[in-house]
Design an enzyme around this catalytic site. Structure first.
Site, PDB file in Angstrom:
ATOM      1  N   ASN A  10     -35.704  10.406 -35.066  1.00 52.42           N
ATOM      2  CA  ASN A  10     -36.135  10.290 -36.465  1.00 52.42           C
ATOM      3  C   ASN A  10     -35.177   9.313 -37.118  1.00 52.42           C
ATOM      4  O   ASN A  10     -34.028   9.658 -37.393  1.00 52.42           O
ATOM      5  CB  ASN A  10     -36.070  11.664 -37.147  1.00 52.42           C
ATOM      6  CG  ASN A  10     -36.287  11.559 -38.656  1.00 52.42           C
ATOM      7  OD1 ASN A  10     -36.797  10.549 -39.140  1.00 52.42           O
ATOM      8  ND2 ASN A  10     -35.907  12.599 -39.393  1.00 52.42           N
ATOM      9  N   TRP A  11     -35.678   8.104 -37.338  1.00 56.39           N
ATOM     10  CA  TRP A  11     -34.780   7.080 -37.881  1.00 56.39           C
ATOM     11  C   TRP A  11     -34.539   7.206 -39.385  1.00 56.39           C
ATOM     12  O   TRP A  11     -33.732   6.475 -39.951  1.00 56.39           O
ATOM     13  CB  TRP A  11     -35.338   5.683 -37.551  1.00 56.39           C
ATOM     14  CG  TRP A  11     -34.937   5.212 -36.186  1.00 56.39           C
ATOM     15  CD1 TRP A  11     -34.192   5.879 -35.261  1.00 56.39           C
ATOM     16  CD2 TRP A  11     -35.259   3.941 -35.602  1.00 56.39           C
ATOM     17  NE1 TRP A  11     -34.019   5.113 -34.133  1.00 56.39           N
ATOM     18  CE2 TRP A  11     -34.664   3.919 -34.311  1.00 56.39           C
ATOM     19  CE3 TRP A  11     -35.979   2.828 -36.016  1.00 56.39           C
ATOM     20  CZ2 TRP A  11     -34.780   2.821 -33.451  1.00 56.39           C
ATOM     21  CZ3 TRP A  11     -36.096   1.742 -35.164  1.00 56.39           C
ATOM     22  CH2 TRP A  11     -35.500   1.735 -33.894  1.00 56.39           C
ATOM     23  N   LYS A  12     -35.299   8.068 -40.031  1.00 55.32           N
ATOM     24  CA  LYS A  12     -35.161   8.241 -41.490  1.00 55.32           C
ATOM     25  C   LYS A  12     -35.281   6.870 -42.186  1.00 55.32           C
ATOM     26  O   LYS A  12     -36.061   6.049 -41.735  1.00 55.32           O
ATOM     27  CB  LYS A  12     -33.844   8.941 -41.827  1.00 55.32           C
ATOM     28  CG  LYS A  12     -33.604  10.170 -40.962  1.00 55.32           C
ATOM     29  CD  LYS A  12     -32.488  11.025 -41.463  1.00 55.32           C
ATOM     30  CE  LYS A  12     -32.201  12.119 -40.448  1.00 55.32           C
ATOM     31  NZ  LYS A  12     -31.435  13.211 -41.002  1.00 55.32           N
TER      32      LYS A  12
ATOM     33  N   SER B 292     -28.018  17.594 -35.568  1.00 56.28           N
ATOM     34  CA  SER B 292     -26.811  17.057 -34.929  1.00 56.28           C
ATOM     35  C   SER B 292     -26.833  17.180 -33.409  1.00 56.28           C
ATOM     36  O   SER B 292     -25.791  17.394 -32.783  1.00 56.28           O
ATOM     37  CB  SER B 292     -25.557  17.711 -35.520  1.00 56.28           C
ATOM     38  OG  SER B 292     -25.490  17.462 -36.918  1.00 56.28           O
TER      39      SER B 292
ATOM     40  N   GLY C 224     -31.709  12.691 -35.265  1.00 58.43           N
ATOM     41  CA  GLY C 224     -31.508  11.734 -36.344  1.00 58.43           C
ATOM     42  C   GLY C 224     -30.453  10.707 -35.979  1.00 58.43           C
ATOM     43  O   GLY C 224     -30.726   9.711 -35.306  1.00 58.43           O
ATOM     44  N   GLY C 225     -29.221  10.970 -36.396  1.00 62.14           N
ATOM     45  CA  GLY C 225     -28.120  10.009 -36.235  1.00 62.14           C
ATOM     46  C   GLY C 225     -27.994   9.411 -34.840  1.00 62.14           C
ATOM     47  O   GLY C 225     -27.882   8.180 -34.685  1.00 62.14           O
TER      48      GLY C 225
ATOM     49  N   GLU D 278     -35.577  17.222 -45.413  1.00 61.63           N
ATOM     50  CA  GLU D 278     -35.246  16.253 -46.471  1.00 61.63           C
ATOM     51  C   GLU D 278     -36.443  16.025 -47.390  1.00 61.63           C
ATOM     52  O   GLU D 278     -36.293  15.810 -48.583  1.00 61.63           O
ATOM     53  CB  GLU D 278     -34.775  14.931 -45.843  1.00 61.63           C
ATOM     54  CG  GLU D 278     -33.371  15.075 -45.272  1.00 61.63           C
ATOM     55  CD  GLU D 278     -33.069  14.140 -44.117  1.00 61.63           C
ATOM     56  OE1 GLU D 278     -33.799  13.162 -43.901  1.00 61.63           O
ATOM     57  OE2 GLU D 278     -32.079  14.410 -43.406  1.00 61.63           O
TER      58      GLU D 278
ATOM     59  N   HIS E 172     -40.243  17.778 -42.853  1.00 59.32           N
ATOM     60  CA  HIS E 172     -38.797  17.633 -42.617  1.00 59.32           C
ATOM     61  C   HIS E 172     -38.042  18.200 -43.820  1.00 59.32           C
ATOM     62  O   HIS E 172     -38.486  18.068 -44.957  1.00 59.32           O
ATOM     63  CB  HIS E 172     -38.451  16.155 -42.412  1.00 59.32           C
ATOM     64  CG  HIS E 172     -37.067  15.952 -41.904  1.00 59.32           C
ATOM     65  ND1 HIS E 172     -35.968  16.007 -42.740  1.00 59.32           N
ATOM     66  CD2 HIS E 172     -36.595  15.734 -40.662  1.00 59.32           C
ATOM     67  CE1 HIS E 172     -34.878  15.806 -42.012  1.00 59.32           C
ATOM     68  NE2 HIS E 172     -35.227  15.652 -40.745  1.00 59.32           N
TER      69      HIS E 172
ATOM     70  N   GLU F 260     -35.183  23.118 -37.023  1.00 60.05           N
ATOM     71  CA  GLU F 260     -34.081  22.336 -37.560  1.00 60.05           C
ATOM     72  C   GLU F 260     -33.350  23.133 -38.643  1.00 60.05           C
ATOM     73  O   GLU F 260     -33.756  23.101 -39.810  1.00 60.05           O
ATOM     74  CB  GLU F 260     -34.613  21.040 -38.179  1.00 60.05           C
ATOM     75  CG  GLU F 260     -35.311  20.132 -37.195  1.00 60.05           C
ATOM     76  CD  GLU F 260     -35.113  18.678 -37.580  1.00 60.05           C
ATOM     77  OE1 GLU F 260     -34.636  17.929 -36.721  1.00 60.05           O
ATOM     78  OE2 GLU F 260     -35.393  18.300 -38.707  1.00 60.05           O
TER      79      GLU F 260
ATOM     80  N   GLY G 183     -27.589  16.289 -39.971  1.00 57.29           N
ATOM     81  CA  GLY G 183     -26.740  15.220 -40.493  1.00 57.29           C
ATOM     82  C   GLY G 183     -25.346  15.679 -40.871  1.00 57.29           C
ATOM     83  O   GLY G 183     -24.600  14.941 -41.516  1.00 57.29           O
TER      84      GLY G 183
HETATM   85  C1  PEP Z   1     -33.217  15.043 -38.283  1.00 61.18           C
HETATM   86  O1  PEP Z   1     -33.210  14.194 -39.153  1.00 61.18           O
HETATM   87  O2  PEP Z   1     -34.295  15.590 -37.966  1.00 61.18           O
HETATM   88  C2  PEP Z   1     -31.949  15.380 -37.626  1.00 61.18           C
HETATM   89  C3  PEP Z   1     -31.926  16.357 -36.768  1.00 61.18           C
HETATM   90  O3  PEP Z   1     -30.866  14.629 -37.964  1.00 61.18           O
HETATM   91  P1  PEP Z   1     -29.403  14.674 -37.245  1.00 61.18           P
HETATM   92  O4  PEP Z   1     -29.653  14.622 -35.766  1.00 61.18           O
HETATM   93  O5  PEP Z   1     -28.702  13.460 -37.753  1.00 61.18           O
HETATM   94  O6  PEP Z   1     -28.757  15.949 -37.642  1.00 61.18           O
END
Ligand code: PEP
Length: 260
Positions: free
Chosen positions: A13-15, A218, A239-240, A102, A100, A172, A178
């Site tokens: 997930n590049w956001k 994460s 994500g990251g 966010e 999500h 999640e 994040g």
């Molecule tokens: C996400 O955005 O779905 C996510 C899990 O981010 P991260 O891996 O950065 O925690």
């Protein structure tokens, strides 16, 4: 993971990250690094809507499916700035992230809008990646299981057993996204097991066995192997670490290891 019954899916997930140029550079870097094709896992990267076409071309040779990060539930009309499900499937999008945390937190997404979006995605022939998760406060109150069961039931309201086979659920925990703070493999595995049992109650054992449930929060090149060793965790939403070719590839490799 249990590959006998279900697909392992590693999804990035590049956001709101990476321009079209950076998307192409990422693909080029992946091509250099990626020597062994994953036999056991499907890979997806969900990119900002404006980069879907660029990503589809850039990832074709890599066989990475392109996903979207959001969708609107109405088919068309006066909804300035929104994108309909048919518009995404027209661009060859295969997966769409729905709900999500966010989007729930910053853009007012609710269990009801999540459900409408799930239907829109399914009706357009794509697969929703449905995100569910508790806040730290909710975990500390001891209401994680009932809250997640409620989120899953609401998201799938009116979804048939035939359609649900195309759904992916991503657990999640909000406190792990994040933040660098990951759920322990046991904590994540336990919630994913409970999600499967909610699906079993709704659709029966056979369907629940075949649904891919991911963990997200994460996940990285260091903890992926341990998380993915949990029997009810069938992949990750990342994500990251999905922004960095070496890290994303290390997670794919962890998912692609032979299982005894
Ligand atoms: C996400 O955005 O779905 C996510 C899990 O981010 P991260 O891996 O950065 O925690």
């Amino acid at each position: 993971m249990n590959r006998r019954y279900r697909h392992t899916i590693i999804a990035g997930n590049w956001k709101m990250n990476k321009t079209a140029k950076e998307t192409k550079e990422f693909a080029e870097e992946m091509k250099k690094l990626w020597t062994v094709r994953p036999k056991w896992c499907d890979t997806v990267i969900c990119v900002p809507a404006c980069n879907i076409s660029t990503a589809t071309k850039a990832f074709k040779e890599l066989r990475i499916a392109v996903g979207a990060e959001n969708v609107y539930f109405e088919p068309n009309g006066a909804f300035t700035g929104e994108i309909a499900a048919d518009m995404l499937s027209d661009l060859n999008v295969k997966y769409v992230i729905v709900g999500h945390s966010e989007r729930r937190q910053y853009f007012g997404e609710t269990d009801q809008t999540v459900n409408k979006k799930v239907h829109a995605v399914l009706n357009a022939g794509m697969s929703p990646i449905i995100c569910v998760g508790e806040s730290l406060e909710e975990r500390e109150k001891g209401i994680t299981d009932e809250l997640i069961a409620l989120q899953v039931k609401s998201a799938l309201s009116g979804v048939s057993a035939e359609q649900v086979r195309r759904c992916v659920i991503a657990y999640e925990p909000v406190w792990a996204i994040g933040t660098g703070r990951t759920a322990t493999a046991e904590q994540a595995g336990e919630v994913c097991k409970n999600i499967r049992s909610t699906i079993r109650t709704l659709y029966g054992a056979r369907v629940s066995r075949s649904i891919t449930i991911q963990y997200g929060g994460s996940m990285n090149e260091k903890n992926a192997k341990e998380l993915l060793a949990q029997p009810d965790i069938d992949g990750g939403l990342i994500g990251g670490a999905a922004l960095v070719p070496e890290k994303f590839l290390a997670i794919i490799n962890a998912a692609n290891q032979d299982q005894e």
